[in-house]
Design a protein around this motif. Structure first.
Motif, PDB file in Angstrom:
ATOM      1  N   ILE A  24       0.830  -1.207   0.000  1.00 25.44           N
ATOM      2  CA  ILE A  24       0.000   0.000   0.000  1.00 25.44           C
ATOM      3  C   ILE A  24       0.863   1.255   0.000  1.00 25.44           C
ATOM      4  CG2 ILE A  24      -1.777   1.280   1.286  1.00 25.44           C
ATOM      5  CD1 ILE A  24      -2.931  -1.280   2.245  1.00 25.44           C
ATOM      6  N   SER A  25       2.153   1.102   0.263  1.00 23.68           N
ATOM      7  CA  SER A  25       3.040   2.263   0.258  1.00 23.68           C
ATOM      8  C   SER A  25       3.002   2.946  -1.102  1.00 23.68           C
ATOM      9  CB  SER A  25       4.471   1.838   0.578  1.00 23.68           C
ATOM     10  OG  SER A  25       4.965   0.971  -0.435  1.00 23.68           O
ATOM     11  N   GLU A  26       3.451   4.175  -1.143  1.00 25.61           N
ATOM     12  CA  GLU A  26       3.349   4.990  -2.362  1.00 25.61           C
ATOM     13  C   GLU A  26       3.991   4.309  -3.565  1.00 25.61           C
ATOM     14  OE1 GLU A  26       4.526   9.499  -3.856  1.00 25.61           O
ATOM     15  OE2 GLU A  26       4.490   9.003  -1.717  1.00 25.61           O
ATOM     16  N   ASP A  27       5.083   3.599  -3.348  1.00 27.09           N
ATOM     17  CA  ASP A  27       5.779   2.938  -4.452  1.00 27.09           C
ATOM     18  C   ASP A  27       5.356   1.482  -4.631  1.00 27.09           C
ATOM     19  OD1 ASP A  27       7.255   5.256  -4.886  1.00 27.09           O
ATOM     20  OD2 ASP A  27       8.797   4.662  -3.435  1.00 27.09           O
ATOM     21  N   GLY A  28       4.395   1.032  -3.834  1.00 25.10           N
ATOM     22  CA  GLY A  28       3.985  -0.362  -3.888  1.00 25.10           C
ATOM     23  C   GLY A  28       2.964  -0.627  -4.974  1.00 25.10           C
ATOM     24  N   ALA A  29       2.636  -1.896  -5.136  1.00 28.96           N
ATOM     25  CA  ALA A  29       1.693  -2.311  -6.178  1.00 28.96           C
ATOM     26  C   ALA A  29       0.313  -1.712  -5.975  1.00 28.96           C
ATOM     27  CB  ALA A  29       1.602  -3.838  -6.204  1.00 28.96           C
ATOM     28  N   TYR A  30      -0.038  -1.429  -4.710  1.00 31.92           N
ATOM     29  CA  TYR A  30      -1.349  -0.854  -4.420  1.00 31.92           C
ATOM     30  C   TYR A  30      -1.260   0.606  -3.997  1.00 31.92           C
ATOM     31  CZ  TYR A  30      -3.102  -5.635  -4.571  1.00 31.92           C
ATOM     32  OH  TYR A  30      -3.432  -6.908  -4.973  1.00 31.92           O
ATOM     33  N   GLY A  31      -0.155   1.244  -4.348  1.00 34.34           N
ATOM     34  CA  GLY A  31      -0.008   2.652  -3.989  1.00 34.34           C
ATOM     35  C   GLY A  31      -1.083   3.524  -4.599  1.00 34.34           C
ATOM     36  N   TRP A  32      -1.597   3.123  -5.762  1.00 31.14           N
ATOM     37  CA  TRP A  32      -2.631   3.913  -6.442  1.00 31.14           C
ATOM     38  C   TRP A  32      -4.034   3.587  -5.915  1.00 31.14           C
ATOM     39  CZ3 TRP A  32      -6.649   1.700  -9.219  1.00 31.14           C
ATOM     40  CH2 TRP A  32      -6.565   0.326  -9.407  1.00 31.14           C
ATOM     41  N   ALA A  33      -4.167   2.500  -5.153  1.00 29.94           N
ATOM     42  CA  ALA A  33      -5.493   2.067  -4.689  1.00 29.94           C
ATOM     43  C   ALA A  33      -5.446   1.535  -3.266  1.00 29.94           C
ATOM     44  CB  ALA A  33      -6.050   1.001  -5.627  1.00 29.94           C
ATOM     45  N   PRO A  34      -5.056   2.361  -2.288  1.00 28.91           N
ATOM     46  CA  PRO A  34      -5.000   1.877  -0.903  1.00 28.91           C
ATOM     47  C   PRO A  34      -6.375   1.489  -0.366  1.00 28.91           C
ATOM     48  CG  PRO A  34      -4.728   4.264  -0.987  1.00 28.91           C
ATOM     49  CD  PRO A  34      -4.657   3.784  -2.397  1.00 28.91           C
TER      50      PRO A  34
END
Length: 488
Positions: free
Chosen positions: A353-363
């Motif tokens: 969920i971090s900004e650079d993670g796979a779900y950064g765009w959809a926390p």
């Protein structure tokens, strides 16, 4: 002579290279995973074989019926101690003629028959109740008339008052409202029905366009509250307010792409901002139209009948329990190994969920993903008739299905993925135009008028053109006032 270059060959003998192949990323296969659940998988396969609709529609329809059957009787306890309902929210975006209605009908036929049967039975009970209540009311009127007469004459009223109080306590109760399947209703009407009857219900429609277009799908906060297992309070001005405690609600809405896009444009920000969107399991299957060839053999529906019998058995257990005042649900637990697997998955999703993670765009989506996975696991465990705690196999399969739904969410909502898919779809369309006519140059006005309908917005087309040009798939040229697209 040494050093002389060979003469150039005439160009008319050389065929010009064809345009670059369309990537077709918008139809890149991402099939629903095969799952180790006999009743579920056989029914889904049977629908797919007989109706030849997208497998995704069968999966969504089956999950909706399974969730409806289980949510009234069971919850699931996470390894962290949280109690989650078994309610699912599902949205399938599929075009007209894709098989939404026949698919849902095949997997819900037995449930609808059971609903009709108990509603007919309630109709008889309601007629009897009205007769008994009418008699009760006349007796009450007589007691009140006697009370007024005593007051006028100055006689003692204690005995008459006592009779009135006793009679009030004997007022017949209306039969429980047994409606648990709802289609074209508003949120208010839905909760009102639940208030006077079963607190577990489904809002299920294979043609939900009217629900989204007509404004019935609103009050996102109340839907969110019920999905989370909380009660919902309905305030009224003209009549008494009420509260539906401990409600359970399954949502399964199948809609056409144009309706979904319109809803998303008008109410998408509100749905996303309130957290409603993140609770849904989305899919947008590719149509099977054009490939639904039959061999003429008779269709068998044994697996769907078995599926329906299991759903009805669970629903009957719930309805009968509510009729006798039983309201408690049993909490399903995970086995030790299943708990470890789910917790590791939950932690991995959290890291992404971090900004650079796979779900950064959809926390928002990621925050509900692990919960949806554990709900799926409990539903499969119950519906398949498994004993004890949820097994490692069931948990792993549910996690795999949850990640598949997550990839579908990405396809529907990720800005980068949406542009990638739209660009791929338009390039495939332009390339197909070349295959038919042999012409690399296409007038942009012609594209806007004849390309796939959902891509015809001028601003969206500009974004797509820029994307395709950056990828080296097209060139954009201006010929006077006319814009032209040239395939590379």
């Amino acid at each position: 002579m040494h050093g002389e270059r060979p003469a150039r060959q005439p160009s008319w003998n050389r065929a010009s290279p064809a345009p670059k192949e369309a990537s077709n990323k918008h139809i890149a296969p991402d099939t629903v995973p095969d799952l180790p659940f006999e009743v579920f998988s056989e029914a889904v396969y049977e629908v797919q074989r007989n109706i030849k609709s997208p497998r995704e529609l069968a999966v969504c329809s089956a999950l909706a019926m399974m969730s409806l059957a289980c949510q009234g009787l069971y919850d699931v306890r996470s390894p962290l101690g949280n109690i989650y309902p078994l309610s699912l929210a599902i949205m399938a975006v599929a075009g007209s003629g894709s098989g939404k209605s026949p698919t849902l009908r095949a997997l819900s036929a037995s449930v609808f028959k059971y609903q009709e049967a108990i509603l007919a039975e309630r109709g008889l009970e309601l007629t009897k109740y009205k007769s008994l209540h009418a008699v009760w009311f006349e007796i009450l009127k007589a007691h009140k008339s006697n009370l007024r007469r005593c007051v006028k004459r100055g006689e003692a009223t204690e005995e008459v008052a006592r009779l009135i109080c006793e009679h009030q306590d004997k007022e017949p109760s209306p039969p429980l409202n047994l409606l648990f399947l709802n289609d074209d209703v508003t949120v208010q009407a839905l909760f009102q029905a639940m208030n006077g009857g079963l607190s577990s219900a489904g809002w299920i429609s294979s043609e939900a366009s009217g629900i989204l277009k007509g404004g019935a799908f609103q009050h996102f906060d109340k839907i969110n509250s019920v999905w989370s297992g909380d009660g919902v309070r309905v305030g009224r001005v003209s009549s008494e307010s009420y509260q539906v405690l401990d409600a359970r609600l399954v949502l399964c809405l199948m809609i056409q792409p144009s309706v979904f896009e319109s809803f998303n444009e008008i109410k998408g920000d509100a749905a996303r901002g309130t957290g409603l969107t993140s609770r849904f399991l989305f899919c947008r299957p590719k149509s099977t139209q054009g490939s639904r060839i039959t061999d003429g053999s008779e269709e068998r529906w044994d697996a769907c009948e078995r599926f329906g019998d299991r759903a009805v058995a669970l629903l009957k257990e719930y309805v009968d329990g509510r009729r006798f005042g039983k309201c408690t649900r049993k909490a399903i637990r995970l086995s030790e190994r299943a708990s470890e697997i789910w917790n590791n998955t939950r932690n991995q999703i959290e890291k992404e969920i971090s900004e650079d993670g796979a779900y950064g765009w959809a926390p928002d989506h990621a925050s509900k993903l692990a919960e949806n996975m554990i709900r799926l696991a409990a539903i499969f465990h119950i519906f398949e008739g498994r004993e004890g705690d949820v097994s490692e196999t069931t948990m792993r399969a549910s996690i795999e299905l949850g990640y598949w739904f997550s990839r579908q969410f990405n396809k529907v909502f990720s800005p980068d993925t949406m542009l990638e898919n739209d660009a791929s779809e338009l390039h495939a369309w332009i390339r197909s135009n070349y295959d038919k006519k042999g012409e690399r140059r296409v007038d942009r006005t012609y594209i806007r008028r004849h390309c796939p309908n959902r891509l015809r917005d001028s601003d969206r087309l500009e974004e797509i053109y820029e994307k395709l040009a950056r990828d080296g798939l097209i060139r954009l040229v201006q010929e006077g006032k006319k814009g032209v697209v040239i395939l590379n």
